[in-house]
Write an enzyme that holds these catalytic residues in place. Structure first.
Site, PDB file in Angstrom:
ATOM      1  CB  SER A  33      -0.954   0.003   1.191  1.00 63.02           C
ATOM      2  OG  SER A  33      -0.251  -0.222   2.397  1.00 63.02           O
ATOM      3  CG  ASP A 231      -3.461   4.375   8.443  1.00 66.71           C
ATOM      4  OD1 ASP A 231      -2.330   4.846   8.718  1.00 66.71           O
ATOM      5  OD2 ASP A 231      -3.835   4.150   7.284  1.00 66.71           O
ATOM      6  CG  HIS A 234      -1.479   3.412   4.796  1.00 64.08           C
ATOM      7  ND1 HIS A 234      -2.716   3.006   5.230  1.00 64.08           N
ATOM      8  CD2 HIS A 234      -0.942   2.358   4.146  1.00 64.08           C
ATOM      9  CE1 HIS A 234      -2.932   1.756   4.842  1.00 64.08           C
ATOM     10  NE2 HIS A 234      -1.862   1.335   4.194  1.00 64.08           N
TER      11      HIS A 234
END
Ligand SMILES: *[C@@H]1O[C@H](CO)[C@@H](O)[C@H](O)[C@H]1NC(C)=O
Ligand SMILES: *[C@@H]1O[C@H](CO)[C@@H](O)[C@H](O)[C@H]1NC(C)=O
Length: 293
Positions: A33, A231, A234
């Site tokens: 990601s 989060d 990220h």
């Protein structure tokens, strides 16, 4: 009348797509990601903010999911990492910095391949992700150009267990060696990112695996300490811009002009005859149109 119309149309096609015929400096973007880009994604929504360092540039193209070159713009992985909401990654900042610092570099072709949440075992030779990476890299060479580097940022998914973390370094090294072999470029420059996030305590094991790989033309940049989204996993948009800049500087140091190492970017082995004819016909037509007007 009809032949003239035909010639006009052909000339038009030649004139509006000049960059597609130029050799490109190709970069493969792969991993999970944080390479795909989650900068600006909060609560499953991308804020749409594109900083100046990540703005589109006519000299930066992107290989779309359907294998055509399009103007690159954020989110670079929107049609690749389709099961997730994508945001800003390091790719655009990387490419813009390379062009800003080396204006003679030429057209850049980015080949996004990263998929969120993927573990290193999903990237081994023979897996669907691996095959897609090789397939997209080969497709990127169809119009000529050279693969300049693999940009790799992955490993968070391997911090969840001791087994995965312990075997990470060896699997990653095999992946790098296999990619170089299958792309027929044993010295393909690789710039990998050491993790900024992951599950404690195994994130340190994975980082040790990353930092312990000793391959020629492999450079490691460290994302540890860069700002994370709420989060905790990220990189934020600003952190991705910083990362892209660091990766660009690292890449430029690998170039022969600045450092002098022996590099072997992949020459295109793709047949170029069709393109060659089209270019030639275009040249002839344009020359004749110039005589007429
Ligand atoms: C995201 O969701 C949380 C919890 O629902 C909320 O408190 C927060 O304000 C939201 N953030 C944004 C940027 O929408
Ligand atoms: C391929 O993808 C690009 C970018 O998403 C799009 O603009 C183009 O229309 C697509 N081409 C085909 C033939 O589907």
């Amino acid at each position: 009348m009809l032949p003239l119309l035909f010639l006009g149309l052909l000339a038009h096609a030649c004139l509006v797509r000049p960059q597609q015929l130029q050799p490109k400096n190709i970069f493969i973007l792969a991993g999970q990601s944080n390479m795909a880009g989650r900068g600006g994604v909060v609560n499953n929504t991308w804020d749409g903010i594109v900083p100046s360092q990540c703005q589109p540039n006519p000299s930066i193209l992107r290989l779309s999911a359907n294998l055509t070159w399009v103007l690159a713009q954020e989110p670079l992985h929107a049609d690749i990492d389709t099961k997730m909401i994508t945001g800003v990654g390091p790719g655009m900042a990387f490419a813009n910095v390379v062009l800003a610092k080396d204006p003679t570099f030429g057209v850049i072709g980015l080949v996004p391949c990263a998929i969120g949440g993927t573990a290193i075992s999903q990237w081994g030779r023979g897996t669907s992700l691996y095959k897609r990476l090789v397939r997209r890299a080969q497709a990127a060479l169809q119009d000529g150009g050279t693969i300049q580097a693999l940009l790799w940022y992955q490993g968070e998914a391997d911090t969840v267990s001791k087994e995965a973390a312990d075997s990470y370094g060896a699997k990653l090294e095999s992946f790098f060696v296999d990619v170089r072999e299958d792309l027929k470029s044993p010295m393909l420059p690789i710039i990998q990112v050491a993790l900024a996030s992951g599950s404690v305590p195994f994130v340190d094991t994975v980082r040790e695996g990353q930092l312990g790989i000793d391959l020629l033309e492999l450079r490691t940049v460290d994302a540890k300490g860069l700002q994370l989204e709420s989060d905790g996993i990220h990189l934020t948009t600003q952190a991705q811009v910083q990362l892209g800049e660091i990766m660009a500087d690292t890449f430029l140091q690998l170039l022969p002009s600045t450092n002098g190492p022996i590099l072997s970017p992949i020459p295109s082995s793709a047949p170029r005859r069709a393109i060659g004819y089209v270019t030639w016909i275009c040249r002839v037509i344009i020359k004749h149109l110039n005589y007429l007007t």
